[in-house]
Scaffold this active site. Structure first.
Site, mmCIF file in Angstrom:
data_model
loop_
_atom_site.group_PDB
_atom_site.id
_atom_site.type_symbol
_atom_site.label_atom_id
_atom_site.label_comp_id
_atom_site.label_asym_id
_atom_site.label_seq_id
_atom_site.Cartn_x
_atom_site.Cartn_y
_atom_site.Cartn_z
ATOM 1 N N GLU A 45 -9.044 7.104 3.331
ATOM 2 C CA GLU A 45 -10.256 7.132 2.517
ATOM 3 C C GLU A 45 -11.461 7.188 3.462
ATOM 4 O O GLU A 45 -11.620 6.315 4.310
ATOM 5 C CB GLU A 45 -10.329 5.883 1.635
ATOM 6 C CG GLU A 45 -11.417 5.938 0.590
ATOM 7 C CD GLU A 45 -11.362 4.757 -0.369
ATOM 8 O OE1 GLU A 45 -12.220 4.702 -1.266
ATOM 9 O OE2 GLU A 45 -10.481 3.888 -0.199
ATOM 10 N N ARG A 270 2.660 -3.307 5.933
ATOM 11 C CA ARG A 270 1.423 -3.074 6.667
ATOM 12 C C ARG A 270 1.449 -3.868 7.971
ATOM 13 O O ARG A 270 2.201 -4.827 8.125
ATOM 14 C CB ARG A 270 0.218 -3.506 5.836
ATOM 15 C CG ARG A 270 0.070 -2.759 4.547
ATOM 16 C CD ARG A 270 -1.109 -3.260 3.743
ATOM 17 N NE ARG A 270 -2.377 -2.871 4.330
ATOM 18 C CZ ARG A 270 -3.554 -3.089 3.760
ATOM 19 N NH1 ARG A 270 -3.620 -3.719 2.599
ATOM 20 N NH2 ARG A 270 -4.660 -2.700 4.337
ATOM 21 N N LYS A 280 -11.479 -3.041 5.507
ATOM 22 C CA LYS A 280 -12.661 -2.229 5.814
ATOM 23 C C LYS A 280 -13.920 -2.853 5.226
ATOM 24 O O LYS A 280 -15.008 -2.724 5.786
ATOM 25 C CB LYS A 280 -12.471 -0.808 5.292
ATOM 26 C CG LYS A 280 -11.674 0.068 6.225
ATOM 27 C CD LYS A 280 -11.830 1.536 5.909
ATOM 28 C CE LYS A 280 -11.042 1.940 4.707
ATOM 29 N NZ LYS A 280 -11.020 3.407 4.512
#
Length: 565
Positions: A45, A270, A280
Site C-alpha cells: 500500500e 508476519r 506504518k
C-alpha cells in the site's frame, strides 16, 4: 512464546518451506496448476515506506517466483485514497530494486482495475449475491451479532433492480460518506465474521492520487484483491497470517465473480522484531511528531533507514531467508539482524583507522621532522583487497580510553611505566607520562618508541604484554562527525497494549560525536561506502548529511557479536 531462531547458513536455493511444498503439489502432474508458470505478486500500500516486515513478505513473493522460474508482479494497493502518494510509490520501487528484485514489465496499480471491480460488483448484484445496505456505521456494528447470534440487515432482501439503481447513484456521488455500502450476500450466521455479508464497497468522497475525482466509491481490499490476482493470472497469492480468516471470502469472490483464473491464497506468519514497531501508523507518527529525523532515520526499521545506516542488500536478504517461513507468529531478536550485517561486512568492508574520542599522543624520542608511512591491510579476509600506506609521525591521535593515569587491575593499555603496547602496523611504544590541563584532564599522552620494532606485527616474535592500539596521524587526520545508534525503544515490546509506545522511546538511541579523527583518504569516500573502524565497529558514510568538508559516519553495527548462535 517466540519461536527459536535457527541460524543455519544453508544456501537459499536449497531451502524449502510449507509454501514451497504447497506449490510443488500444485504444479506436479495432476495438480491444479500443472504445466503453468508459478506467478506471485507483491501488493504494498503506497501510504508509507517499506520496512523490514514488508521485506520478509517481498522476499517470499519474489524469492518464491525466482525459485520456481516464475514471475512476480508489483502492484500498488491504492484502493484506499487515504494518505497515498506517488512519493511512496517511487520509494517502494527503489527499495525493491536495491534488494536485487525486479518485476520486469509487470507493474500495476490496484486503481487500474476500478472499472472492472465495479463491473464485477454489478454482476454479483444481478446474481442476487450483493445488495445495497443503508445501515450507518453505528447501526452496522449494532447489527453485527455475536458468536452464536446471527447478524441482521433490514436491507438484505432488497430487490435486485433497486440495489442496481442505488449502486449506480452511489457511483454518481448522490450520497454522502457512510450513507450506504454494498454488501455481499453470504451468511449472516457464519462463525467467521468476515463472511457475515461483508462490505464490498463504501462511499468515500476523497481525491485519489491517480484517479483524481473520478470515483467516490472504493472497493474493499477483500473484494478487490482476489479480482486483481485473477486478472493478472496469479497462481499463488502469498500473504500474512492475518488474512487466514479472510481466505473463505477470497475464495468466495473468486468463485462467484466472472474471472479468468482461480488463484490460491496461502498465509505465513508476519515478522516481529524486538525493540521496534512495524505499524506504518506508528512509524508515521514518529516522523510527523519529529521523534526521528524522517522515514530514513537510521534508527527506523524502514528499508531506506536501514540502507542509510549501512545495511547491505545481502545482509537483509540473508536475514529474511534464515529466519525462515513459519505458520505461527514469532519475534526475532534485533541482534540477529545485526549478526547478519556483521557477517557480510566482515567479509567486504575495508579496515581503516579512526579515533572517536581523541587525545594526543606524542612520541618524544621520535624525530620531530620525520614523516613516514606504514603498510596496513585493507581486509585480511580478502587477499585481493591488498594493502595501503598510512602516514605516521611523532604526533598521533589515540582513543582517550587507551590511556589511564592510574591503571585499574588487568588494564593492558597505556599508563605511566606500563607495558609495551603495539601501535597497529607501526612501532612498539612505552608510556612515560602525560600532560594535564588546569582542570586535571589529560590533554596529551607521552611515550617512547622502539625504532627496531617497525611493523608492530605479533609475528615478529616479540612477546608484548600490552594491547594493540589503533591511531591516526595528527598531521594528516581528517575531522569527522560520528553518530552512534542504539535501539529506538528501551522496551522489547513497545507495542504492548497497556502503554503508549512513545513512552518506551530510548533517549540515548542516538549519540553524536564531533571532532573525531579519521585517516586521510576517507574524505574521498562516497556513500554508501562501508568501513570497519578498527576496534570500534562498522561504519558507513551518511548519504544525506555528509558532504565535502563535513564528513558524517553512521555506526552500522558494533564489532562485538552478542547474538547467541
Amino acid at each position: 512464546m517466540a519461536d527459536e531462531i535457527k541460524t543455519t547458513q544453508e544456501e537459499p536455493s536449497e531451502s524449502r518451506n510449507f509454501i514451497h511444498a504447497f506449490i510443488e503439489e500444485d504444479i506436479a502432474p495432476g495438480g491444479q496448476y500443472e504445466g503453468m508458470t508459478v506467478h506471485t505478486r507483491f501488493p504494498p500500500e503506497p501510504n508509507g515506506y517499506l520496512h523490514i516486515g514488508h521485506c520478509k513478505a517481498l522476499t517470499i513473493d519474489f524469492g518464491t517466483a525466482e525459485k520456481y522460474g516464475g514471475l512476480c508482479n508489483l502492484r500498488m494497493d491504492d484502493t484506499n485514497p487515504t494518505k497515498e502518494d506517488e512519493e511512496f510509490v517511487e520509494a517502494i520501487k527503489e527499495d525493491i530494486h536495491w534488494l536485487g528484485f525486479d518485476w520486469g514489465d509487470r507493474f500495476f496499480y490496484g486503481s487500474d482495475y476500478f472499472e472492472e471491480d465495479y463491473r464485477q460488483a454489478v454482476g454479483l448484484i444481478r446474481k442476487g449475491l450483493a445488495y445495497v445496505c443503508q445501515l450507518s456505521p453505528e447501526e452496522f456494528r449494532a447489527h453485527r451479532g455475536e458468536i452464536g447470534v446471527p447478524a441482521t440487515s433490514p436491507y438484505r432482501d432488497r430487490p435486485v433492480e433497486e440495489s442496481l439503481d442505488l449502486f449506480a447513484r452511489m457511483r454518481a456521488g448522490e450520497f454522502p460518506n457512510g450513507a450506504m455500502t454494498l454488501r455481499a450476500k453470504i451468511d449472516l450466521a457464519s462463525g467467521n465474521f468476515n463472511m457475515r455479508d461483508p462490505v464490498l464497497y463504501r462511499i468515500n468522497h476523497m481525491h485519489h492520487h491517480r484517479q483524481g475525482d473520478k470515483w467516490c466509491i472504493y472497493p474493499m481490499y477483500d473484494f478487490a484483491h482476489p479480482i486483481q490476482d485473477a486478472l493478472e493470472g496469479i497462481t499463488h497469492s502469498l500473504c500474512s497470517l492475518e488474512f487466514e480468516a479472510h481466505r473463505p471470502l477470497y475464495n468466495w469472490v473468486v468463485e462467484h465473480c466472472d474471472l479468468p483464473a482461480r488463484p490460491r491464497q496461502i498465509e505465513f506468519a508476519r515478522l516481529g522484531i524486538d525493540h521496534t514497531v512495524m505499524s506504518k501508523r506508528k512509524l508515521r507518527r514518529l516522523v510527523e511528531e519529529g521523534r526521528v529525523s524522517g522515514w530514513d532515520d537510521p534508527r527506523m526499521p524502514t528499508l531506506c533507514g536501514l540502507r542509510r545506516r549501512g545495511y547491505t542488500p545481502r545482509s537483509i536478504r540473508n536475514f529474511c531467508e534464515r529466519i525462515g517461513v513459519a505458520k505461527s507468529s514469532n519475534v526475532v531478536e534485533y541482534g540477529f539482524l545485526e549478526h547478519c550485517l556483521r557477517e557480510d561486512l566482515n567479509e567486504t568492508a575495508q579496515r581503516v583507522m579512526a579515533v572517536l574520542r581523541p587525545v594526543r599522543l606524542t612520541i618524544t624520542n621520535y624525530p620531530a621532522d620525520k614523516q613516514e608511512t606504514v603498510t596496513v591491510e585493507n581486509n585480511p579476509l580478502d587477499e585481493a583487497a591488498g594493502t595501503r600506506e598510512v602516514a605516521f609521525s611523532r604526533n598521533l591521535w589515540i582513543e582517550v580510553d587507551d590511556f589511564l593515569a592510574e591503571p585499574v587491575p588487568k588494564y593492558k593499555r597505556l599508563y605511566p611505566s606500563g607495558p609495551e603496547c603495539r601501535l597497529k602496523g607501526a612501532y612498539l611504544i612505552t608510556c612515560t607520562g602525560c600532560v594535564k590541563d588546569e582542570a586535571g584532564n589529560v590533554v596529551e599522552v607521552l611515550a617512547e618508541y622502539d625504532p627496531e620494532s617497525r611493523g608492530g606485527d605479533p609475528a615478529d616474535g616479540r612477546k608484548v604484554k600490552g594491547a594493540t592500539i589503533h591511531w591516526v596521524d595528527a598531521g594528516t587526520a581528517v575531522d569527522a562527525e560520528v553518530r552512534l545508534y542504539d535501539n529506538l525503544f528501551t522496551d522489547a515490546d513497545p507495542d504492548a497494549a497497556e502503554k503508549d509506545f512513545l513512552e518506551c522511546l530510548n533517549p540515548h538511541s542516538l549519540e553524536t560525536l564531533t571532532g573525531c579523527k579519521v585517516e586521510a583518504g576517507l574524505e574521498r569516500a562516497e556513500a554508501p561506502a562501508s568501513f570497519q573502524f578498527m576496534r570500534l565497529g562498522y561504519f558507513c558514510l551518511d548519504s544525506r548529511d555528509s558532504r565535502p568538508g563535513h564528513l558524517v559516519f553512521n555506526r552500522s553495527v558494533s564489532l562485538k557479536d552478542s547474538f547467541k548462535k
